[in-house]
Design an enzyme around this catalytic site. Structure first.
Site, PDB file in Angstrom:
ATOM      1  N   SER A 261     -10.994 -11.597  16.582  1.00 23.00           N
ATOM      2  CA  SER A 261     -11.855 -12.498  15.817  1.00 23.00           C
ATOM      3  C   SER A 261     -11.018 -13.301  14.831  1.00 23.00           C
ATOM      4  CB  SER A 261     -12.901 -11.691  15.046  1.00 23.00           C
ATOM      5  OG  SER A 261     -12.270 -11.034  13.959  1.00 23.00           O
ATOM      6  N   LYS A 262     -11.658 -14.313  14.273  1.00 24.82           N
ATOM      7  CA  LYS A 262     -10.966 -15.151  13.300  1.00 24.82           C
ATOM      8  C   LYS A 262     -10.511 -14.313  12.111  1.00 24.82           C
ATOM      9  CE  LYS A 262     -12.001 -19.055  10.242  1.00 24.82           C
ATOM     10  NZ  LYS A 262     -10.895 -18.736   9.395  1.00 24.82           N
ATOM     11  N   ARG A 263     -11.333 -13.306  11.786  1.00 26.00           N
ATOM     12  CA  ARG A 263     -10.979 -12.446  10.646  1.00 26.00           C
ATOM     13  C   ARG A 263      -9.654 -11.714  10.866  1.00 26.00           C
ATOM     14  NH1 ARG A 263     -15.244  -8.834  10.284  1.00 26.00           N
ATOM     15  NH2 ARG A 263     -16.469 -10.352  11.432  1.00 26.00           N
TER      16      ARG A 263
END
Ligand code: GLU
Length: 511
Positions: A261-263
């Protein structure tokens, strides 16, 4: 199959293209090129709620940057256009009508609150063969009431009438024959009168047929949509042109299980998008591989190996080599860990192998950003500088740190090295060195080196101490490429003036 191979990359312009989407596009492209087939870019923008301005341009720019060529698309045109779904409403409308007329779809008037009520009344409510008879639709209402509702402007959807208890076979080239029982499927909404647009399900499938798609290659998250693909092809009578499916494994977090994910990128410091993206609504900026200094060929090579291997240990492969070697037989079914450090390693490899003149061009903006007027240096000088230092960096911007002394004389001298190398006798030895250097006619590395080393040996000086002090004076620290390559490039005058300055500036330790 060869020239009948037609694949499509079908992103929805709902934001920046994720790196997993880029890998999907890449595999489609590699397969199409290998087979001499066609690569189609279809923009799936039927969900007006999720449309994000700029996302389509971003997709085009990202694919172009990476060298993923498109044969047919919105910009390229082609015989099966338009390639943007919002421009194909009439096509979808007529296909919805075909299904309705054939009794394979029906009109449903249930309001959101009616659906909500049904869900709360029945556990695991699904709109399907077991429940559709209890809902407000054209199967349960008299025909004249249906007509009256539509004429009166009531909102409705068209649902696909999924036949119960059918084993639906999906032919997936990675997973083999996947059998799914139709009882798990709901009567998918194919069209909404509210915005006169089809849903993803109908548009995606109709277009695959009309655009003569031979292989649907996409992320594994779309596997649950595949049985509907099969059933709709059958309902339209297209079963003999059913595409083969390839559902690619997920990209996983670098440090554990679960989807990338972007996180993860924010947390560990790497981009998950090909290009920098500024969210038009919030202004939030997400970093991109391009702006972070990755070379497109390194990103392509890195992504190609996330879920595929060439069958041996080869790692460095150009786009042409990837096209030649790619095969679904060597695609993995298991998720691929996103080992982002490997991306930097690939970048290093490509920088080390890059032609010096191309690298020099990429370096010029970095010089400018560091206040150096690249125009004040001969092109050939910059080319030779990068050739000396390129194997020391992962990114073009890092060339500055390892080569700044070629462009600006040191004004400071690294304290630890001064302490270690600039002994009390060093200024006079350096004075002597100036005399030696001034007498050298040919200042090339191979000619100057034996003269200086000969002088050190004759005098019985300590080789390491003198050479390190020499380096400290010229570079400002005791690091860098071969000393005589540096002096050859800087030239005699600059070398001597730097030693003079060091003699002046570096304080001699008190004994
Ligand atoms: N529009 C879908 C997406 O955003 C396409 C899925 C497919 O390739 O069928 O990825």
């Amino acid at each position: 199959m060869s020239d009948n191979v037609r694949v499509r990359f079908a992103p929805s312009p709902t934001g920046p293209l994720h790196i997993g989407g880029v890998r999907t596009a890449l595999y489609n492209y590699l397969f199409a090129r290998q087979c001499g087939g066609k690569m189609i870019l279809r923009i799936e923008d039927t969900d007006s709620q999720r449309f994000v301005p700029g996302a389509e341009d971003y997709i085009n720019e990202a694919l172009a940057w990476l060298g993923i060529g498109i044969d047919e698309g919105v910009r390229e045109g082609g015989p099966y256009g338009p390639y943007k779904q919002s421009e194909r409403r009439d096509i979808y409308r007529s296909h919805v009508k075909l299904l309705l007329d054939a009794g394979k779809a029906y009109i449903a008037f249930d309001t959101p609150s009616e659906l909500e009520a049904a869900r709360s009344e029945r556990q695991n409510f699904q709109y399907d063969a077991s429940t559709r008879g209890t809902m407000r639709n054209s199967l349960t209402l008299p025909a004249d009431e249906v007509k009256a509702l539509i004429d009166g402007g009531a909102q409705y959807v068209v649902r696909f009438k999924v036949e119960p208890d059918r084993d639906v076979e999906v032919n997936d080239l990675l997973r083999g024959k996947v059998v799914i029982n139709s009882n798990v499927l709901d009567d998918k909404v194919l069209y909404k009168s509210a915005d006169d647009l089809p849903t993803y399900h109908l548009a995606n499938i109709v277009d695959d047929h009309l655009m003569k798609i031979s292989h649907v290659i996409r992320g594994e998250e779309w596997l649950p949509s595949a049985p509907l693909h099969v059933l709709l092809y059958e309902a339209f009578g297209w079963a003999d042109t059913m595409p083969a499916f390839v559902h690619l494994p997920l990209l996983l977090k670098p440090d554990g299980k679960g989807k990338l994910s972007k996180r993860d990128g924010d947390r560990l410091g790497f981009p998950v998008f090909p290009l920098l993206w500024t969210d038009p609504a919030t202004g939030a900026v997400s970093r991109g591989y391009r702006e972070d200094g990755y070379l497109p060929e390194a990103v392509v090579n890195f992504l190609a190996l996330l879920g595929w291997n060439p069958g041996d240990d080869t790692e460095i492969m150009s786009m042409d080599e990837l096209i030649a070697k790619f095969s679904f037989a060597h695609c993995s079914r298991a998720g691929a860990k996103f080992a982002y450090e490997k991306g930097a390693w690939f970048n290093h490899q490509y920088i080390s192998e890059m032609a010096d003149d191309r690298l020099a061009e990429l370096f010029k903006p970095v010089l400018a950003a560091n206040g150096v007027d690249a125009g004040a240096f001969a092109d050939d000088y910059i080319v030779r500088v990068v050739s000396l230092v390129k194997n020391r960096v992962n990114f073009v911007r890092e060339l500055w740190d390892v080569s700044r002394f070629f462009f600006v004389a040191p004004v400071e001298y690294e304290a630890k090295s001064v302490k270690k190398r600039w002994s009390a006798d060093m200024p006079s030895i350096m004075e002597e060195l100036i005399g030696v250097l001034e007498n050298i006619g040919d200042f090339s590395s191979s000619a100057a080196e034996p003269v200086v080393l000969g002088w050190i040996a004759d005098k019985g000086y300590h080789l390491g101490n003198v050479m390190n002090a020499f380096r400290l004076a010229v570079v400002g620290e005791c690091k860098g490429p071969h000393m005589f390559e540096i002096t050859e490039l800087l030239g005699k005058d600059e070398t001597v003036s730097r030693i003079r300055r060091a003699i002046r500036e570096i304080a001699v330790p008190e004994c």
